[in-house]
Design a protein around this motif. Structure first.
Motif, short mmCIF file in Angstrom:
data_model
loop_
_atom_site.label_atom_id
_atom_site.label_comp_id
_atom_site.label_asym_id
_atom_site.label_seq_id
_atom_site.Cartn_x
_atom_site.Cartn_y
_atom_site.Cartn_z
N UNK A 122 -1.46 4.91 -1.05
CA UNK A 122 -0.54 5.94 -1.12
C UNK A 122 0.93 4.92 -1.50
N UNK A 123 2.13 5.41 -1.40
CA UNK A 123 3.20 4.46 -1.88
C UNK A 123 3.47 3.54 -0.81
N UNK A 124 3.13 3.87 0.38
CA UNK A 124 3.36 2.73 1.21
C UNK A 124 2.46 1.33 1.10
N UNK A 125 1.15 1.84 0.74
CA UNK A 125 0.25 0.55 0.28
C UNK A 125 0.89 0.08 -1.15
N UNK A 126 1.44 0.94 -1.69
CA UNK A 126 2.02 0.40 -3.21
C UNK A 126 2.98 -0.66 -2.94
N UNK A 127 3.80 -0.29 -1.97
CA UNK A 127 4.98 -1.34 -1.77
C UNK A 127 4.28 -2.62 -1.06
N UNK A 128 3.30 -2.50 -0.32
CA UNK A 128 2.89 -3.83 0.23
C UNK A 128 2.19 -4.61 -0.87
N UNK A 129 1.42 -3.74 -1.76
CA UNK A 129 0.95 -4.75 -2.86
C UNK A 129 1.83 -5.27 -3.75
N UNK A 130 3.02 -4.48 -3.94
CA UNK A 130 3.99 -5.13 -5.01
C UNK A 130 4.59 -6.42 -4.21
N UNK A 131 4.81 -6.40 -2.83
CA UNK A 131 5.23 -7.47 -2.38
C UNK A 131 4.54 -8.55 -2.16
N UNK A 132 3.19 -8.41 -1.95
CA UNK A 132 2.16 -9.44 -1.75
C UNK A 132 2.04 -10.07 -3.23
#
Lengths: 635, 284, 144
Positions: A122-132
Motif C-alpha cells: 500500500x502507500x506506506x510500503x510504497x514510501x518505504x520502497x522509494x526511500x530505500x
C-alpha cells in the motif's frame, strides 16, 4: 507489476553477488551504478500499481516457502558461528534460542501456507520502497569514492571492497523485501538478514573496537529477533495466521495476542535503538560512514518504526499504545539531552537519529490520523536529511581526519561547498517550512492533550535546537571570508550530496501535493486523512500550516539574504574583536610580554549536566522502568 | 487571500514603528526609575537611522546572510500573528530567527561573540519549552491553536491560565534581554561580555538586529495581550501591565548566571505550567 | 532627497555612541567620564550610550598619554570603528602628554597616533566640560 517487485527484491541480490565475483574496480562501479539506477527507476514505476498483492509460488523452480525455511535455519547458524569466532556468550545464547524457536515454528506450528498474499504494497510500503531505493542507491554511489579513500588511507590491501559492496547491495534487497512482505514469516526472515548485514558491515575494518561493537550489535539485534520469534509463536497459536493485513483487521487484541504485540514492539525498539537498547547504535558509528548513513539512520533503523506504524490500527485505545508513545517521547528527550553533551559528530548524528525515531514511536502510540501522517512524513524526511548529513560528515571526516565537532571549526575556509551543504542539512532538520519541522508540528498538535507526552516533547524540542545550531555555527566559524571557491571533490560526491539536498528541499515544498497523492487514500487500513489541502496549505479544525506560501517566502528570503551577502562581500572586512590587541594574522593577538597568542573558543557541551557518562545510567534505568511497565501491562 | 497578503504586508511595515516607540518608552521609564531624565521618545529611531548610514563593515560575509534571515523570520512571525495563523507555527518561525542570530554570532571567531552565542542558546533552551507549554495551555482551553479561536473565546484566558501567563511573562523577560536573564547581550547594561552576541556586528547589520528585536518584542507582547482578548481595553491593560512589570523587574534585579537561569526556568517554570495544565485537564 | 539627508544627519547628531579608552591615564579623567553617565549629569539625555566595542561606536573618548605599548591598541580600535567617526582627546595627558610628556615610555598625546577632532583640556576636566566637548564634536560630524 510482479516483475517490478521481483526486480526490486532480487536485482540487488544478483548485483551483490556479481560485485563480489568480479574483481575489476571499474566494472564493479558500473554494476553498482546501473543496479542503483534500475532500482530507482523500478521504484518510481511501481507508483501507479499501488495498492497490490502478490504471491509468488516459486523462484527459478524452487518453492519460495522451502527457500525461506532453509534461510530461517541458516541465519542463526551463521550467528552461532560468529558467536564462537568472536567468543561471545550472548550471541551464542540468542542464536541457539532462535534456532529452537524457528524449529518449533517450522516443524510444529506452521501446518499449511497461512498467508493469503505473501507480498502486499500500500502507500506506506510504497514510501518505504522509494526511500530505500532512492536514498539507499545514492548512499551506495557515494560509498564508491569514500571507500577508495578509506582504504588508501588505512592502507588496507587486499581490498575488502568486493565484500563490502556485496553486503551493502544485499541489504538493499533485504529491505525492499521486508517492506513489501505481508507474511510475518517473511518479515522475520528479512529482519534477520538485516541483522546479519549490519553485523558484517560494522566489523568491516576488523579493528578490535569494530569487532567488539559488531558483536554488541549482533546480540542486541538477536534479542530483538528472539522477541519477534516468540511473538510469531504466540500469533500462530492464537490467530492461526501470519497474514499482516488480516491480523490488522481483528478487533481489540487481548490475552496472548496482546503479549505478542508487545513483543513485536520490543523487537521494534531494539531494531530502532530506543532506550535502553541504544548502545549498539552508538557503537555502530565506528563503521565506515556510508554504513552509518545507510543502515543506521535511513533504512535499517526505520524497520522498527515501520512495523509499529503498520500495527497502529491494533494499538488504538490500549495501554500498550500509551506505553509505546511514552517510551518514544522519553527517547526523544533523552537522546536530545545526550546529544547536547556530545562533541563527536557521528555520535551527535546517532543520538539525533534515536531522538527522531522516538518521535515516530510517539506518533504511533498517539494513534490519531494527524499523528500517523506526522510519523510517515518523519520517516520520509528524516531518511533523506540524515543520509545527507552522514555523507557530508563522511566527506568532512576524510578531509580533516577527525569526527570531532571542535576540529570542524571554521571548515568553511577549507571545504566551503561541503560546509554549506552540511549547514543546509542542519537547517532542514530544525526549521520550517521543511518536512521534519512540519512533522514535528503535527506531532505536537496531535499530542497536545496528553500531559506526559507534551512535557517531554516540549523540552526535547528545545534541546534539539541547541545542539544543531551549535554545530552549524561551528562549521561557519571562519575569521575571514575570501572569495568563495568550491573545493575539489569526486564528481559522484557532488552528484550525491546535491541530489539528496535538492530532493529533501524540493520534497518539503511539494509536501501538500505528496499528501494529496499518497495520503488521501490507500495509505493504511482505517486511516482517514486529517488535513484539508487547499492551495498548498494544510489545515484542520485546530491548526493550519501554510506549507507552500511559507516555502515561497523562504525562497524569497533566501534570495534576498544571498543578495545581502553579495553586497557585504564588497564591504570592509574587519578583524574579530579581541580587545584591540589584534595583529595582522586573524585570530592571533599580542599577549603578555609581547608574545603572540592564538585566541580560541570551544563550544559549551555542558558536560556537568549532559555528559554521556553521567546521564546514561539514569536514562537506562528510566527506560527499563518504562519497558517493564509496557510488558507488565500486557500480561 | 489577497486580503490576508495586504494585512501581512501592513503588519510588517507598521510593527517596527510601534516597536521603536515602545522601545523609546522603555528607555524613558527605565531612566525615570533611576532618577534620570532619559533620552527623547524617538531615540531608538535616531539610533537605527544612524546605524544604517554607517560604513558597512563585517567580520565575514556569512554574518550579513544570518542577519537578514533573522529579520525576515521575525517580521514573518509578526505578520502571521496579525493574520491570525497557528500559534505553534508562529513559535517555530520565531525560533528560526533566533537560531540564525546564534549561528551568525558563532561565525565570528571572537571569544566574546562565541560565549555570547552559547549563552543565547541557553536562553533559548530555557524559554522555548515554557512558550510551547503556554500555547498548549491555550489549546487545552480554547480547543484550537489558531488565533481566531482565542479572539472569539467567551472569557479572558487570564482567568483559567494565570500561571501560564506568569510563565509567558518570564519568556518575555528573556526575549527583551532584561535582568536577571540578560546574559548574552543586555538591553540596558551595555557592556556584558562587550555586547556579547552582537559584538562583531556593526553599522547597518546592527540596525537590522535592533529592528528584528522590535519585531520580537511586539510579537511577545502580542502573545501576552491574547490573555485578555475579549476587549480592546483589556488587551491594552494587560500589555501595559506586563511591560511595566518587566521594566521594574529589570531595574530591581541583578544579572545572574546560566545555571540559575536554566534551573529557574525549568524548575519553577515547568512546575507552574504543569500545575496550570493539570488544572485545565481536570476541568475538562 | 534633501529632506532625507537632513533627517539622517540629524539622527547622527542625536545618537552618538561612545567608546571610552584609557591610554595610560591616572584614571582621574576616566572617573569624570563615568561620573557623567550617572543620574547627576545623565548623558543619555543626548542619546549617548557608553558602548564597549569599537564596532558599535561613533565617538572615541581617549584619556591618558599614549605609550609605546598601547599605541598599537589605540590604532586597532580606531581602525575597527566604522565611518563616520570622531575622536575626542580628554585631559592634559591626552592633549600633549601632560606632565608625563618627557617620560621615556610616553608617546605624548593622542594626536600622535590617530587624528583628533576635539581637545578637552583639564586635569581632570569637569563632566560639564566633557559633555561640552562631546556636543562640539557632534557638530563637527557633519563638517567631515
Amino acid at each position: 507489476m510482479e516483475s517490478l517487485t521481483t526486480i526490486l527484491i532480487l536485482l540487488p541480490f544478483v548485483s551483490a553477488i556479481l560485485c563480489y565475483l568480479v574483481r575489476i574496480r571499474i566494472v564493479r562501479n558500473v554494476i553498482i551504478l546501473v543496479s542503483g539506477g534500475l532500482l530507482i527507476i523500478c521504484a518510481f514505476l511501481l507508483i501507479p500499481y499501488c495498492p497490490f498483492a502478490f504471491s509468488p509460488e516459486s523462484l527459478f523452480g524452487l518453492k519460495i516457502h522451502s527457500l525461506l525455511q532453509v534461510g530461517d535455519f541458516l541465519l542463526p547458524l551463521i550467528f552461532l558461528y560468529f558467536g564462537f569466532k568472536d567468543k561471545s556468550f550472548l550471541v551464542k545464547l540468542f542464536s541457539i534460542l532462535q534456532l529452537f524457536l524457528i524449529f518449533l515454528i517450522d516443524f510444529f506450528l506452521l501446518k499449511e501456507k497461512s498467508a493469503s498474499s505473501v507480498f502486499y504494497c500500500d502507500n506506506l510500503s510504497l514510501m518505504m520502497i522509494l526511500i530505500i531505493s532512492v536514498v539507499g542507491s545514492l548512499i551506495v554511489f557515494q560509498a564508491i569514492p569514500y571507500m577508495k579513500n578509506h582504504e588508501d588511507h588505512l592502507h588496507q590491501s587486499p581490498s575488502k571492497q568486493p565484500g563490502f559492496f556485496l553486503i551493502m547491495l544485499l541489504f538493499l534487497g533485504a529491505m525492499n523485501g521486508l517492506v513489501l512482505s505481508n507474511d510475518l514469516m517473511y518479515v522475520y526472515f528479512f529482519f534477520e538478514v538485516t541483522t546479519l548485514c549490519s553485523f558484517l558491515l560494522i566489523r568491516h575494518d576488523r579493528t578490535d573496537l569494530a569487532i567488539q561493537n559488531a558483536v554488541r550489535a549482533l546480540w542486541m539485534n538477536s534479542l530483538g529477533g528472539v522477541a519477534f520469534a516468540l511473538a510469531l509463536i504466540l500469533i500462530i497459536i492464537e490467530l492461526k495466521s501470519t497474514d499482516m493485513q488480516l491480523i490488522i483487521l481483528l478487533p481489540s487484541p487481548a490475552g496472548y495476542f496482546l503479549v505478542a504485540l508487545s513483543l513485536i514492539c520490543v523487537a521494534s525498539f531494539v531494531k530502532s535503538a530506543q532506550f535502553p537498547f541504544q548502545s549498539w547504535l552508538l557503537g555502530a558509528m565506528v563503521a565506515p560512514t556510508p554504513v552509518s548513513a545507510l543502515l543506521h539512520s535511513s533504512t535499517m533503523v526505520k524497520i522498527g518504526v515501520y512495523l509499529v506504524l503498520r500495527f497502529t490500527p491494533l494499538l488504538q485505545n490500549t495501554f500498550l499504545g500509551q506505553c509505546v508513545a511514552l517510551m518514544g517521547s522519553f527517547s526523544f528527550l533523552a537522546a536530545a539531552a545526550l546529544a547536547v553533551g556530545q562533541s563527536n559528530g557521528k555520535k551527535v548524528l546517532a543520538y539525533s537519529t534515536i531522538s527522531n525515531l522516538g518521535l515516530i514511536f510517539a506518533c504511533a502510540g498517539i494513534n490519531t490520523p494527524e499523528a500517523f501522517t506526522a510519523g510517515v512524513l518523519l520517516i520520509l524526511f528524516h531518511a533523506l536529511v540524515k543520509a545527507l548529513l552522514f555523507l557530508c560528515v563522511g566527506t568532512i571526516e576524510q578531509h580533516i581526519d577527525s569526527r570531532d565537532i571542535e576540529d570542524m571549526r571554521g571548515i568553511y575556509a577549507k571545504i566551503p561547498l561541503t560546509a554549506l551543504i552540511t549547514v543546509f542539512g542542519v537547517i532542514m532538520m530544525i526549521m520550517p517550512p521543511f518536512g521534519i519541522l512540519l512533522a514535528k508540528w503535527m506531532t505536537i498538535e496531535a499530542a497536545a492533550k496528553n500531559l506526559y507526552l507534551i512535557i517531554l516533547l516540549a523540552t526535547g524540542s528545545a534541546l534539539t535546537v541547541m545542539y544543531w545550531a551549535r554545530w552549524a555555527g561551528t562549521l561557519m566559524s571562519d575569521p575571514f571570508a575570501g572569495k568563495f571557491r568550491p573545493e575539489k571533490q569526486p564528481l559522484l560526491t557532488w552528484i550525491d550530496l546535491g541530489s539528496l539536498a535538492i530532493c529533501a528541499g524540493g520534497l518539503s515544498v511539494m509536501v501538500p501535493w505528496v499528501y494529496q497523492r499518497f495520503f488521501l487514500n490507500d495509505m493504511i487500513h482505517d486511516y482517514s486523512p486529517p488535513y484539508q489541502m487547499v492551495n498548498g496549505i494544510l489545515e484542520n479544525g485546530y491548526g493550519v500550516f501554510p506549507v507552500f506560501p511559507l516555502s515561497l517566502i523562504a525562497i524569497l528570503g533566501f534570495l534576498v539574504s544571498i543578495w545581502f551577502l553579495w553586497r557585504a562581500s564588497k564591504a570592509r572586512i574587519a578583524p574579530s574583536y579581541l580587545s584591540g590587541l589584534e595583529t595582522e594574522e586573524p585570530g592571533i593577538f599580542r599577549g603578555p610580554m609581547n608574545q603572540l597568542v592564538q585566541a580560541g573558543a570551544r563550544n559549551y557541551y555542558l558536560s556537568s549536566i549532559f555528559s554521556e557518562s553521567k546521564l546514561t545510567v539514569w536514562i537506562n534505568l528510566g527506560a527499563g522502568v518504562l519497558l517493564t511497565l509496557l510488558l507488565g501491562g500486557t500480561l | 487571500m489577497i486580503q490576508k497578503a495586504t494585512l501581512l504586508l501592513a503588519a510588517i511595515i507598521v510593527t517596527p514603528l510601534l516597536g521603536g516607540l515602545l522601545s523609546g518608552l522603555d528607555r524613558i521609564l527605565t531612566a525615570r526609575l533611576q532618577s534620570r531624565i532619559g533620552p527623547p521618545l524617538l531615540q531608538p529611531f535616531y539610533d537605527v537611522i544612524k546605524l544604517l548610514k554607517k560604513e558597512k563593515m563585517v567580520v565575514n560575509v556569512w554574518q550579513a546572510f544570518c542577519v537578514n534571515c533573522y529579520v525576515a523570520a521575525a517580521s514573518i512571525s509578526v505578520g502571521l500573528f496579525v493574520i491570525q495563523s497557528d500559534l505553534l507555527l508562529i513559535l517555530f518561525i520565531q525560533a528560526v530567527g533566533a537560531t540564525f542570530l546564534v549561528v551568525g554570532a558563532l561565525s565570528s571567531t571572537s571569544p566574546y561573540s562565541q560565549v555570547g552565542a552559547h549563552r543565547e542558546l541557553l536562553q533559548i533552551l530555557s524559554y522555548e519549552p515554557l512558550l510551547m507549554l503556554a500555547i498548549i495551555g491555550i489549546y487545552m482551553e480554547t480547543g484550537s491553536f489558531k488565533i481566531e479561536a482565542v479572539l472569539s473565546w467567551h472569557q479572558p484566558l487570564l482567568i483559567r491560565l494565570p500561571f501560564l501567563f506568569l510563565v509567558l511573562g518570564y519568556a518575555l523577560l528573556v526575549k527583551l534581554r532584561k535582568s536577571p536573564v540578560d546574559l548574552s547581550t543586555s538591553h540596558h547594561a551595555h557592556q556584558e561580555l562587550v555586547k556579547g552576541l552582537t559584538t562583531d556586528y556593526s553599522g547597518p547589520y546592527l540596525a537590522l538586529i535592533e529592528v528584528a528585536h522590535w519585531y520580537e518584542m511586539m510579537l511577545f507582547l502580542g502573545f501576552c495581550m491574547l490573555f485578555w482578548a475579549t476587549s480592546w481595553i483589556g488587551m491594552l491593560i494587560v500589555g501595559a501591565a506586563i511591560f511595566l512589570i518587566e521594566i521594574i523587574v529589570d531595574n530591581t534585579t541583578a544579572r545572574l548566571n546560566w545555571r540559575w537561569m536554566l534551573s529557574y526556568a525549568w524548575g519553577m517554570g515547568l512546575t507552574l505550567s504543569l500545575i496550570n495544565l493539570i488544572w485545565l485537564y481536570a476541568r475538562r | 532627497m534633501g529632506l532625507l539627508k537632513k533627517f539622517t544627519s540629524f539622527s547622527q547628531k542625536k545618537s552618538p555612541w561612545l567608546l571610552h579608552f584609557d591610554c595610560g591615564s591616572c584614571n582621574g579623567c576616566d572617573i569624570e567620564v563615568l561620573a557623567s553617565l550617572t543620574p547627576v549629569y545623565d548623558v543619555e539625555r543626548f542619546g549617548i550610550i557608553h558602548v564597549g566595542n569599537p564596532k558599535h561606536a561613533d565617538l572615541m573618548l581617549v584619556t591618558g598619554t599614549v605609550n609605546y605599548r598601547n599605541r598599537k591598541v589605540l590604532l586597532n580600535l580606531y581602525q575597527q570603528m566604522p565611518e563616520p567617526k570622531i575622536v575626542v582627546a580628554l585631559g592634559a595627558c591626552g592633549l600633549s602628554g601632560g606632565i608625563f610628556r618627557e617620560a621615556y615610555n610616553v608617546v605624548g598625546g593622542v594626536d600622535q597616533v590617530i587624528p583628533v577632532t576635539v581637545y578637552v583640556p583639564g586635569c581632570p576636566p569637569k563632566p560639564e566640560a566633557i559633555i561640552d566637548g562631546v556636543v562640539l564634536a557632534l557638530q563637527k560630524f557633519n563638517a567631515r
